[in-house]
Design an enzyme around this catalytic site. Sequence first.
Site, PDB file in Angstrom:
ATOM      1  N   CYS A  25     152.207   8.119 129.945  1.00  0.00           N
ATOM      2  CA  CYS A  25     153.012   7.624 131.247  1.00  0.00           C
ATOM      3  C   CYS A  25     152.215   7.280 132.485  1.00  0.00           C
ATOM      4  CB  CYS A  25     154.321   8.509 131.505  1.00  0.00           C
ATOM      5  SG  CYS A  25     155.112   7.760 132.735  1.00  0.00           S
ATOM      6  N   GLU A  29     157.571   9.079 142.078  1.00  0.00           N
ATOM      7  CA  GLU A  29     158.119   7.908 142.741  1.00  0.00           C
ATOM      8  C   GLU A  29     158.793   8.442 144.137  1.00  0.00           C
ATOM      9  OE1 GLU A  29     159.334   4.463 141.954  1.00  0.00           O
ATOM     10  OE2 GLU A  29     157.720   4.706 140.625  1.00  0.00           O
ATOM     11  N   CYS A  67     151.689  -0.137 131.104  1.00  0.00           N
ATOM     12  CA  CYS A  67     152.860   0.476 131.265  1.00  0.00           C
ATOM     13  C   CYS A  67     153.107   1.091 129.754  1.00  0.00           C
ATOM     14  CB  CYS A  67     154.000  -0.284 131.389  1.00  0.00           C
ATOM     15  SG  CYS A  67     155.431   0.282 131.480  1.00  0.00           S
ATOM     16  N   ASP A 110     152.854  -3.829 135.061  1.00  0.00           N
ATOM     17  CA  ASP A 110     153.580  -2.185 135.096  1.00  0.00           C
ATOM     18  C   ASP A 110     154.870  -2.564 135.583  1.00  0.00           C
ATOM     19  OD1 ASP A 110     153.890   0.334 134.471  1.00  0.00           O
ATOM     20  OD2 ASP A 110     154.100   0.630 136.596  1.00  0.00           O
ATOM     21  N   SER A 111     155.684  -1.765 135.109  1.00  0.00           N
ATOM     22  CA  SER A 111     157.073  -1.633 135.443  1.00  0.00           C
ATOM     23  C   SER A 111     157.119  -1.245 137.152  1.00  0.00           C
ATOM     24  CB  SER A 111     157.817  -0.586 134.815  1.00  0.00           C
ATOM     25  OG  SER A 111     157.265   0.757 135.177  1.00  0.00           O
ATOM     26  N   HIS A 149     152.586   6.992 135.340  1.00  0.00           N
ATOM     27  CA  HIS A 149     152.785   7.867 136.496  1.00  0.00           C
ATOM     28  C   HIS A 149     152.094   9.152 136.546  1.00  0.00           C
ATOM     29  CE1 HIS A 149     155.795   4.889 137.655  1.00  0.00           C
ATOM     30  NE2 HIS A 149     156.056   5.735 138.651  1.00  0.00           N
TER      31      HIS A 149
END
Length: 273
Positions: A192, A158, A73, A10-11, A194
């Site tokens: 996504c 984040e 991702c 993943d990023s 996240h």
Amino acid sequence: MNKKPIAVFDSGYGGLSILKEVQAMLPGYDFMYLGDNARSPYGSRSFDTVYQYTLQAVQWFLKQGCPLVILACNTASAKALRTIQQKDLPRISPQSRVLGIIRPTAEVIAKHTDTGHIGILGTTGTVESGSYPIEINKISPQIHISQLACPMWVPLVENNEHLQTGADYFVKKYLQEILRADDAIDTLLLACTHYPLMLPKLQEFCPPKVKLLAQGQIIAASLVDYLQRHPEIEERCAQNHNVSFYTTGDTNHFNNHGSLFYGRQVDAMHVAL
Ligand code: DGL
């Protein structure tokens, strides 16, 4: 045979929310997770940049001997997967496989809607790529799709602000916008990695008739199926219950923040791509 872990990329941290579900369904397998935290987020980067970064990560996994790489991702799956599968892999490692998370989600999305109207919430890159509408149309052309980029949600997660009252404004803003675009939507896909962390907050503001769909279990079930259908890959996957974590960023930061996504302590090593 020298068996090796299944690679999960993943990023940054988001793929840990996918790895968690994959491990729950494939508990004996070894996994190697890499987050490109030094260069994340990928969501607003160009096609070429996401492709170059993702290819570097895939090459690193292949050097470790991983037979199978999962791009956990959405942005990398949307912008890099096809080129890597079609152009790079046949040249650099024809016996290895790289899979993404958009196609397996598109394959089952129709089962999750009664009205046939769904909404896709993702990064700007994923939405602009059109990958979800393209893949869903191939499999379930009857589905009506609305899409919306939610660029403020990744930074909220984040910074661990996603469940605070400060997040309410951007949660309401994006939910209202996509549901206004089509009031027959009964399923919103969290496209996504996240966004599943925001579920408690999203549920606060989402009308009860609308289902919020995370991808983790879909990807895990699809991987179980893939390994059953591909014994030539499965037999190269190690099964010693080992999981290792790598980040291109700061390991302390990764360990502190990664557990939020993974639900357990992580202990990462640093890697330069
Ligand atoms: N992991 C990315 C995705 O699923 C979100 C984070 C980023 O923008 O890098 O699209």
